[in-house]
Motif scaffolding. Structure first.
Motif, PDB file in Angstrom:
ATOM      1  N   TYR A   1      63.635 -18.720  26.586  1.00 23.25           N
ATOM      2  CA  TYR A   1      64.115 -19.868  25.806  1.00 23.25           C
ATOM      3  C   TYR A   1      65.253 -20.604  26.513  1.00 23.25           C
ATOM      4  N   TYR A   2      66.012 -19.887  27.339  1.00 24.10           N
ATOM      5  CA  TYR A   2      67.080 -20.523  28.106  1.00 24.10           C
ATOM      6  C   TYR A   2      66.484 -21.511  29.112  1.00 24.10           C
ATOM      7  N   PHE A   3      65.473 -21.089  29.868  1.00 21.43           N
ATOM      8  CA  PHE A   3      64.838 -21.960  30.848  1.00 21.43           C
ATOM      9  C   PHE A   3      64.054 -23.081  30.167  1.00 21.43           C
ATOM     10  N   LEU A   4      63.519 -22.793  28.996  1.00 23.22           N
ATOM     11  CA  LEU A   4      62.797 -23.816  28.241  1.00 23.22           C
ATOM     12  C   LEU A   4      63.746 -24.935  27.821  1.00 23.22           C
ATOM     13  N   SER A   5      64.923 -24.544  27.334  1.00 22.78           N
ATOM     14  CA  SER A   5      65.918 -25.538  26.913  1.00 22.78           C
ATOM     15  C   SER A   5      66.445 -26.318  28.115  1.00 22.78           C
ATOM     16  N   TRP A   6      66.611 -25.625  29.245  1.00 20.25           N
ATOM     17  CA  TRP A   6      67.086 -26.297  30.463  1.00 20.25           C
ATOM     18  C   TRP A   6      66.045 -27.288  30.972  1.00 20.25           C
ATOM     19  N   LYS A   7      64.779 -26.876  30.954  1.00 17.93           N
ATOM     20  CA  LYS A   7      63.684 -27.725  31.426  1.00 17.93           C
ATOM     21  C   LYS A   7      63.535 -28.980  30.571  1.00 17.93           C
ATOM     22  N   ASN A   8      63.663 -28.801  29.265  1.00 21.93           N
ATOM     23  CA  ASN A   8      63.472 -29.929  28.333  1.00 21.93           C
ATOM     24  C   ASN A   8      64.774 -30.649  28.000  1.00 21.93           C
ATOM     25  N   ASN A   9      65.872 -30.180  28.606  1.00 24.68           N
ATOM     26  CA  ASN A   9      67.189 -30.780  28.383  1.00 24.68           C
ATOM     27  C   ASN A   9      67.536 -30.823  26.893  1.00 24.68           C
ATOM     28  N   LYS A  10      67.314 -29.694  26.237  1.00 31.09           N
ATOM     29  CA  LYS A  10      67.596 -29.576  24.811  1.00 31.09           C
ATOM     30  C   LYS A  10      68.566 -28.429  24.572  1.00 31.09           C
TER      31      LYS A  10
END
Length: 215
Positions: A200-209
Protein backbone atom coordinates in the motif's frame (compact mmCIF):
# COMPACT_ATOMS: atom_id res chain seq x y z
CA UNK A 1 31.44 -4.49 6.83
CA UNK A 2 29.82 -4.67 3.40
CA UNK A 3 27.70 -2.07 1.61
CA UNK A 4 24.39 -3.83 2.36
CA UNK A 5 25.07 -3.90 6.11
CA UNK A 6 26.03 -0.22 6.09
CA UNK A 7 22.94 0.68 4.05
CA UNK A 8 20.78 -1.29 6.51
CA UNK A 9 22.29 0.50 9.49
CA UNK A 10 21.88 3.92 7.88
CA UNK A 11 18.28 3.14 6.93
CA UNK A 12 17.57 2.04 10.51
CA UNK A 13 19.17 5.22 11.80
CA UNK A 14 17.12 7.28 9.33
CA UNK A 15 13.90 5.70 10.63
CA UNK A 16 14.78 6.76 14.17
CA UNK A 17 15.67 10.30 13.04
CA UNK A 18 12.37 10.62 11.15
CA UNK A 19 10.44 9.58 14.26
CA UNK A 20 12.42 11.90 16.54
CA UNK A 21 11.88 14.72 14.03
CA UNK A 22 8.14 14.13 14.14
CA UNK A 23 8.03 14.03 17.94
CA UNK A 24 10.51 16.79 18.76
CA UNK A 25 9.72 19.29 15.99
CA UNK A 26 5.98 18.84 15.49
CA UNK A 27 5.42 17.85 19.14
CA UNK A 28 3.16 15.03 18.02
CA UNK A 29 3.20 11.25 18.27
CA UNK A 30 -0.09 10.78 16.42
CA UNK A 31 -0.15 7.44 14.62
CA UNK A 32 2.82 6.09 16.59
CA UNK A 33 2.38 3.03 18.78
CA UNK A 34 3.83 3.41 22.26
CA UNK A 35 3.59 -0.38 22.61
CA UNK A 36 5.95 -0.88 19.65
CA UNK A 37 8.37 1.74 20.99
CA UNK A 38 8.44 0.01 24.38
CA UNK A 39 9.13 -3.30 22.68
CA UNK A 40 12.05 -1.77 20.76
CA UNK A 41 13.45 -0.34 24.01
CA UNK A 42 13.36 -3.86 25.47
CA UNK A 43 14.95 -5.25 22.28
CA UNK A 44 17.95 -2.91 22.45
CA UNK A 45 18.34 -3.17 26.23
CA UNK A 46 18.57 -6.97 26.08
CA UNK A 47 20.62 -7.13 22.87
CA UNK A 48 23.34 -4.71 23.91
CA UNK A 49 24.17 -6.09 27.35
CA UNK A 50 27.75 -6.51 26.08
CA UNK A 51 28.22 -2.83 25.30
CA UNK A 52 30.61 -2.25 28.21
CA UNK A 53 32.29 -5.67 28.20
CA UNK A 54 32.94 -6.62 24.55
CA UNK A 55 34.50 -3.95 22.33
CA UNK A 56 34.19 -4.60 18.59
CA UNK A 57 34.70 -1.17 17.05
CA UNK A 58 33.93 2.50 17.65
CA UNK A 59 31.26 2.31 14.95
CA UNK A 60 29.60 -0.67 16.64
CA UNK A 61 29.63 0.97 20.08
CA UNK A 62 28.37 4.29 18.68
CA UNK A 63 25.44 2.65 16.90
CA UNK A 64 24.49 0.70 20.01
CA UNK A 65 24.48 3.86 22.11
CA UNK A 66 22.42 5.69 19.49
CA UNK A 67 19.71 3.03 19.37
CA UNK A 68 19.60 2.64 23.14
CA UNK A 69 19.36 6.38 23.78
CA UNK A 70 16.85 7.04 21.00
CA UNK A 71 14.51 4.18 21.90
CA UNK A 72 14.27 5.18 25.56
CA UNK A 73 14.00 8.88 24.60
CA UNK A 74 11.02 8.15 22.36
CA UNK A 75 9.28 6.19 25.12
CA UNK A 76 9.97 9.02 27.57
CA UNK A 77 8.59 11.63 25.14
CA UNK A 78 5.41 9.66 24.55
CA UNK A 79 4.84 8.92 28.23
CA UNK A 80 6.05 12.06 29.97
CA UNK A 81 6.20 15.08 27.65
CA UNK A 82 3.01 17.04 28.35
CA UNK A 83 2.43 18.27 24.80
CA UNK A 84 3.53 15.13 22.95
CA UNK A 85 1.52 12.68 25.05
CA UNK A 86 -1.71 14.57 24.31
CA UNK A 87 -1.49 13.42 20.68
CA UNK A 88 -0.94 9.77 21.63
CA UNK A 89 -3.80 7.61 20.34
CA UNK A 90 -4.27 5.47 23.44
CA UNK A 91 -7.76 4.46 22.35
CA UNK A 92 -6.52 2.57 19.29
CA UNK A 93 -3.10 1.47 20.60
CA UNK A 94 -4.48 -1.41 22.63
CA UNK A 95 -2.36 -4.34 21.43
CA UNK A 96 -1.45 -6.52 24.45
CA UNK A 97 2.30 -6.50 23.91
CA UNK A 98 2.90 -8.68 26.96
CA UNK A 99 1.57 -11.51 24.78
CA UNK A 100 4.57 -10.94 22.52
CA UNK A 101 7.20 -10.58 25.26
CA UNK A 102 6.45 -13.75 27.21
CA UNK A 103 6.32 -16.21 24.26
CA UNK A 104 9.54 -14.72 22.85
CA UNK A 105 11.27 -15.12 26.21
CA UNK A 106 10.11 -18.72 26.56
CA UNK A 107 11.20 -19.49 23.00
CA UNK A 108 14.64 -17.97 23.68
CA UNK A 109 15.01 -20.19 26.75
CA UNK A 110 14.26 -23.26 24.65
CA UNK A 111 15.86 -22.41 21.29
CA UNK A 112 19.21 -20.64 21.49
CA UNK A 113 22.77 -21.18 20.33
CA UNK A 114 24.22 -21.24 23.85
CA UNK A 115 22.45 -21.38 27.20
CA UNK A 116 24.04 -18.41 28.96
CA UNK A 117 22.32 -15.28 30.25
CA UNK A 118 23.70 -12.92 27.59
CA UNK A 119 23.11 -15.40 24.77
CA UNK A 120 19.52 -16.08 25.83
CA UNK A 121 18.84 -12.34 26.12
CA UNK A 122 20.39 -11.75 22.70
CA UNK A 123 18.22 -14.50 21.20
CA UNK A 124 15.17 -13.09 22.99
CA UNK A 125 15.88 -9.68 21.43
CA UNK A 126 15.89 -11.27 17.95
CA UNK A 127 12.57 -13.00 18.49
CA UNK A 128 11.01 -9.89 20.00
CA UNK A 129 12.28 -7.57 17.25
CA UNK A 130 10.69 -9.89 14.68
CA UNK A 131 7.22 -9.11 16.05
CA UNK A 132 7.72 -5.70 17.70
CA UNK A 133 6.19 -3.88 14.73
CA UNK A 134 2.83 -5.66 15.14
CA UNK A 135 1.25 -3.08 17.53
CA UNK A 136 2.30 -0.32 15.12
CA UNK A 137 0.81 -2.08 12.10
CA UNK A 138 -2.42 -2.80 13.99
CA UNK A 139 -2.65 0.87 15.03
CA UNK A 140 -2.18 2.01 11.43
CA UNK A 141 -4.90 -0.36 10.25
CA UNK A 142 -7.31 0.98 12.86
CA UNK A 143 -6.63 4.65 12.14
CA UNK A 144 -6.34 4.05 8.35
CA UNK A 145 -5.14 7.56 7.47
CA UNK A 146 -1.38 7.81 7.89
CA UNK A 147 0.64 11.04 7.84
CA UNK A 148 3.80 11.25 5.72
CA UNK A 149 6.34 11.07 8.55
CA UNK A 150 4.69 8.05 10.15
CA UNK A 151 4.53 6.30 6.79
CA UNK A 152 8.20 7.07 6.11
CA UNK A 153 9.18 5.84 9.57
CA UNK A 154 7.51 2.44 9.11
CA UNK A 155 8.78 2.12 5.53
CA UNK A 156 12.38 2.81 6.60
CA UNK A 157 12.09 0.23 9.40
CA UNK A 158 10.96 -2.38 6.91
CA UNK A 159 13.63 -1.37 4.38
CA UNK A 160 16.33 -1.72 7.06
CA UNK A 161 15.35 -5.32 7.69
CA UNK A 162 15.12 -6.11 3.97
CA UNK A 163 18.64 -4.72 3.46
CA UNK A 164 19.91 -6.89 6.30
CA UNK A 165 18.54 -9.98 4.56
CA UNK A 166 20.52 -9.02 1.43
CA UNK A 167 23.54 -8.54 3.69
CA UNK A 168 23.14 -12.08 5.08
CA UNK A 169 22.82 -13.54 1.59
CA UNK A 170 25.96 -11.70 0.51
CA UNK A 171 27.91 -12.89 3.57
CA UNK A 172 26.69 -16.47 3.10
CA UNK A 173 28.31 -16.57 -0.35
CA UNK A 174 31.45 -14.61 0.56
CA UNK A 175 32.28 -15.79 4.10
CA UNK A 176 33.03 -19.41 5.00
CA UNK A 177 30.82 -21.01 7.67
CA UNK A 178 28.49 -18.02 7.90
CA UNK A 179 25.31 -19.72 9.14
CA UNK A 180 22.98 -18.13 11.72
CA UNK A 181 19.58 -19.79 11.46
CA UNK A 182 17.97 -18.01 14.41
CA UNK A 183 18.94 -14.59 13.09
CA UNK A 184 17.89 -15.44 9.54
CA UNK A 185 14.48 -16.87 10.40
CA UNK A 186 13.68 -14.03 12.82
CA UNK A 187 14.68 -11.44 10.22
CA UNK A 188 12.64 -13.13 7.50
CA UNK A 189 9.52 -13.23 9.72
CA UNK A 190 9.98 -9.56 10.54
CA UNK A 191 10.34 -8.58 6.88
CA UNK A 192 7.27 -10.59 5.85
CA UNK A 193 5.15 -8.70 8.40
CA UNK A 194 5.82 -5.53 6.40
CA UNK A 195 4.58 -7.07 3.16
CA UNK A 196 1.07 -5.63 3.28
CA UNK A 197 2.34 -2.20 4.35
CA UNK A 198 4.93 -2.12 1.55
CA UNK A 199 2.25 -2.91 -1.01
CA UNK A 200 0.00 0.00 0.00
CA UNK A 201 2.97 2.32 0.53
CA UNK A 202 4.19 1.85 -3.06
CA UNK A 203 0.61 2.06 -4.32
CA UNK A 204 0.13 5.44 -2.65
CA UNK A 205 3.52 6.63 -3.94
CA UNK A 206 2.72 5.48 -7.49
CA UNK A 207 -0.70 7.15 -7.52
CA UNK A 208 0.51 10.19 -5.57
CA UNK A 209 -2.19 9.69 -2.95
CA UNK A 210 -2.21 9.70 0.83
CA UNK A 211 -1.26 6.36 2.34
CA UNK A 212 -4.23 4.36 3.62
CA UNK A 213 -4.37 0.80 4.91
CA UNK A 214 -7.54 -1.30 4.56
CA UNK A 215 -9.39 -1.86 7.82
Amino acid sequence: MNLFRLAGDMTHLASVLVLLLKIHTIKSCAGISLKTQELYAIVFATRYLDIFTDFISLYNTFMKLIFLASSFSIVWYMRSHKIVRRSYDKEHDTFRHVFLVLPCLLLALVINEKFTFKEVMWTFSLYLEAVAILPQLVLLQRTKNIDNLTGQYVFLLGAYRALYIINWIYRYFTEPHFVHWITWISGLVQTLLYGDFFYYYFLSWKNNKKLQLPG
